[in-house]
Design an enzyme around this catalytic site. Structure first.
Site, mmCIF file in Angstrom:
data_model
loop_
_atom_site.group_PDB
_atom_site.id
_atom_site.type_symbol
_atom_site.label_atom_id
_atom_site.label_comp_id
_atom_site.label_asym_id
_atom_site.label_seq_id
_atom_site.Cartn_x
_atom_site.Cartn_y
_atom_site.Cartn_z
ATOM 1 N N ASP A 139 0.855 -1.183 0.000
ATOM 2 C CA ASP A 139 0.000 0.000 0.000
ATOM 3 C C ASP A 139 0.894 1.237 0.000
ATOM 4 O O ASP A 139 2.109 1.122 0.138
ATOM 5 C CB ASP A 139 -0.925 0.013 1.231
ATOM 6 C CG ASP A 139 -0.195 -0.425 2.480
ATOM 7 O OD1 ASP A 139 1.005 -0.081 2.618
ATOM 8 O OD2 ASP A 139 -0.795 -1.109 3.324
ATOM 9 N N ASP A 189 1.645 4.980 1.651
ATOM 10 C CA ASP A 189 1.391 5.958 2.709
ATOM 11 C C ASP A 189 1.999 7.279 2.274
ATOM 12 O O ASP A 189 3.030 7.311 1.605
ATOM 13 C CB ASP A 189 2.032 5.516 4.028
ATOM 14 C CG ASP A 189 1.433 4.220 4.545
ATOM 15 O OD1 ASP A 189 0.269 3.927 4.208
ATOM 16 O OD2 ASP A 189 2.126 3.500 5.285
ATOM 17 N N ASP A 236 11.581 3.938 12.455
ATOM 18 C CA ASP A 236 12.403 2.910 13.088
ATOM 19 C C ASP A 236 13.749 2.676 12.383
ATOM 20 O O ASP A 236 14.799 2.959 12.942
ATOM 21 C CB ASP A 236 11.613 1.594 13.283
ATOM 22 C CG ASP A 236 10.804 1.163 12.066
ATOM 23 O OD1 ASP A 236 10.979 1.770 10.990
ATOM 24 O OD2 ASP A 236 10.008 0.204 12.187
HETATM 25 P P1 ATP Z 1 4.985 -3.220 5.604
HETATM 26 O O1 ATP Z 1 5.361 -3.384 4.190
HETATM 27 O O2 ATP Z 1 5.107 -4.468 6.362
HETATM 28 O O3 ATP Z 1 3.666 -2.507 5.827
HETATM 29 P P2 ATP Z 1 6.061 -0.776 6.587
HETATM 30 O O4 ATP Z 1 7.479 -0.303 6.682
HETATM 31 O O5 ATP Z 1 5.169 -0.022 5.672
HETATM 32 O O6 ATP Z 1 6.116 -2.296 6.216
HETATM 33 P P3 ATP Z 1 4.207 -0.128 8.644
HETATM 34 O O7 ATP Z 1 3.928 -0.861 9.903
HETATM 35 O O8 ATP Z 1 3.134 -0.064 7.624
HETATM 36 O O9 ATP Z 1 5.510 -0.804 8.030
HETATM 37 O O10 ATP Z 1 4.684 1.322 9.045
HETATM 38 C C1 ATP Z 1 4.868 2.361 8.119
HETATM 39 C C2 ATP Z 1 6.098 3.187 8.478
HETATM 40 O O11 ATP Z 1 5.914 3.791 9.772
HETATM 41 C C3 ATP Z 1 7.388 2.387 8.595
HETATM 42 O O12 ATP Z 1 8.023 2.243 7.355
HETATM 43 C C4 ATP Z 1 8.186 3.215 9.572
HETATM 44 O O13 ATP Z 1 8.793 4.306 8.924
HETATM 45 C C5 ATP Z 1 7.122 3.782 10.511
HETATM 46 N N1 ATP Z 1 6.922 2.930 11.694
HETATM 47 C C6 ATP Z 1 6.011 1.943 11.843
HETATM 48 N N2 ATP Z 1 6.083 1.382 13.049
HETATM 49 C C7 ATP Z 1 7.051 2.033 13.713
HETATM 50 C C8 ATP Z 1 7.595 1.943 15.020
HETATM 51 N N3 ATP Z 1 7.168 1.034 15.878
HETATM 52 N N4 ATP Z 1 8.592 2.800 15.357
HETATM 53 C C9 ATP Z 1 9.035 3.719 14.476
HETATM 54 N N5 ATP Z 1 8.564 3.849 13.247
HETATM 55 C C10 ATP Z 1 7.591 3.039 12.847
HETATM 56 MG MG MG Z 2 3.016 -0.342 5.455
#
Ligand code: ATP
Ligand code: MG
Length: 437
Positions: A68, A70, A147
């Site tokens: 997706d 963001d 993160d």
């Molecule tokens: P995925 O493809 O699994 O969704 P993602 O990186 O997009 O991976 P998300 O959980 O959707 O993970 O989170 C979106 C973004 O928000 C991450 O890429 C990161 O930058 C930030 N983020 C999410 N969770 C945390 C956290 N616990 N601490 C710091 N930053 C976070």
């Molecule tokens: Mg994500």
């Protein structure tokens, strides 16, 4: 004191981002969904800055299809809401805007900074976990609160530039997962980051940077302070990552499973338990790879089955009747589990149905098999039985019988039924012999 100084040095945003042009990163704006592009351009036309952020940029750089998109912006949620007719504000702890566009939902969040500075220390619990999270900030601070460096890249589709504050692009190319800031502090702020580190490493086939990995062993226990519902969400992401077969052993290796699935060690150390769990995970990974749906309830039923089985056996050894003993074992396992990792009721109901059907597969005479195949959970129950048979817990002949029975014609089905048992034993059949192993 030393930690404070380290934090001050590490947490200080570096000056400005490195801006990578198209020829450096190779992402074309066409790689971004039309919706996400529309959202960034509309925000920009209204005078705000707007970027694709997080996992989507990471996945694009890796040549993977993002799950997706963001968007991060300097517009506040009300300003975002005013620009998009089909949008709504969600979230209590932190307000986000969901912009709807066809079937797609673009999550738009306002740049924010982490609260975890010393002045705001009252929002941290005794272990350093951030309680009241996040206030609005600028883009640099937004990069800082993320993160891992690979998750902190900003992509602007209109200029086709990537803005990189923490060398995330180089880390991506080097397959390195590196925490932004001081890893121990960041894990203390939010212990879930340890699970995320393991998940990303397994899912992306990357290595944890040495300093990012080092504190995990000793900090794993902090997961027990994280709300059980949040742990469930993260565990689900891990199981649904398409790489659960790599994630679960990694979790165990890192010692992180104790607060999640405490019996996992015991289960995976028995060959039968290991075969059972790993076969289910492998199957799940394959289905996700093929973009087929998978059932979280089924997976959790698998992960906890050998715990149920052990208690069920124990109950029967104490003289309880098989079926009440099974139901008691299910409740005990689920109750204990809820304290650590809260499985929502909509899943536990299905899990119990899947487990509760298992003894019924042993009844292969009379009308019962016909009733069982009409059960709404028959398919899940049967798939579960198949895994049990594959792992050596039940006689494979039983699995085969049900495979044939469900696809057979009415006549053949009748001919497959086993002899009714003798009257003396029939009375005992009301308490079917349940454990095969
Ligand atoms: P995925 O493809 O699994 O969704 P993602 O990186 O997009 O991976 P998300 O959980 O959707 O993970 O989170 C979106 C973004 O928000 C991450 O890429 C990161 O930058 C930030 N983020 C999410 N969770 C945390 C956290 N616990 N601490 C710091 N930053 C976070
Ligand atoms: Mg994500």
């Amino acid at each position: 004191m030393i930690r404070k100084i380290i934090r001050r040095i590490f947490d200080k945003p570096k000056s400005g981002p490195v801006i990578l042009p198209l020829k450096k990163h190779g992402i074309h704006k066409e790689d971004v969904s039309v919706c996400a592009r529309k959202v960034t351009s509309s925000l920009q036309e209204a005078g705000f800055s707007a970027f694709i952020v997080g996992g989507a940029v990471r996945d694009l750089v890796l040549g993977r299809k993002p799950k997706d998109f963001d968007v991060a912006t300097d517009a506040d949620p009300d300003e975002v809401r005013a620009i998009f007719r089909r949008s709504r504000i969600i979230g209590r702890r932190f307000r986000l805007v969901h912009v709807l566009c066809g079937a797609e939902v673009i999550e738009v969040s306002t740049f924010r900074r982490s609260h975890a500075s010393e002045e705001e220390a009252e929002s941290v619990d005794v272990h350093g976990r951030v309680l009241a999270d996040n206030v609005f900030g600028n883009q640099e601070e937004d990069a800082q609160r993320r993160d891992f460096t690979i998750n902190a890249l900003f992509y602007d589709p209109s200029t086709e530039e990537i803005w990189d504050y923490h060398d995330g692009f180089a880390d991506l190319k080097a397959s390195k997962i590196r925490m932004i800031g001081d890893p121990e502090t960041r894990y203390r702020e939010d212990p879930v980051r340890m699970l995320r580190a393991v998940r990303f490493a397994a899912k992306l086939g990357m290595k944890l940077d040495r300093e990012t990995e080092a504190p995990i062993r000793s900090l794993g226990e902090l997961l027990s302070h994280v709300p059980a519902a949040r742990l469930f969400e993260e565990m689900l992401k891990l199981l649904m990552s398409g790489h659960s077969t790599e994630c679960i052993p990694e979790l165990r290796r890192a010692g992180l499973h104790h607060g999640l699935l405490p019996m996992l060690d015991v289960i995976l150390e028995q060959p039968m338990g290991e075969r059972f769990v790993m076969a289910a995970l492998k199957n799940t990974d394959e289905r996700i790879g093929e973009e087929k749906p998978v059932s979280p309830a089924f997976l959790f039923a698998v992960l906890l089955w050998h715990e149920v089985l052990a208690l069920w056996k124990l109950g029967q050894e104490k003289g309880e009747r098989p079926i009440p003993a099974l139901y008691e074992a299910m409740d005990k396992v689920l109750d204990a589990q809820q304290e650590m990792l809260a499985i929502p009721r909509r899943y536990t109901t299905t899990m119990k149905e899947i487990w509760g059907l298992q003894p019924r597969f042993l009844q292969r005479s009379g009308r019962r098999p016909f009733q069982l195949i009409e059960h709404p959970r028959f398919r899940a129950g049967y798939d579960f039985l198949t895994l049990r048979a594959q792992s050596g817990e039940v006689d494979p002949e039983i699995g085969k019988w049900w495979e044939d029975f469900q696809f057979a014609s009415g006549e053949v089905r009748e001919s497959m039924l086993l002899e009714e048992e003798a009257p003396k034993r029939r009375r005992r059949r009301r308490r079917p012999k349940a454990v095969e192993a």
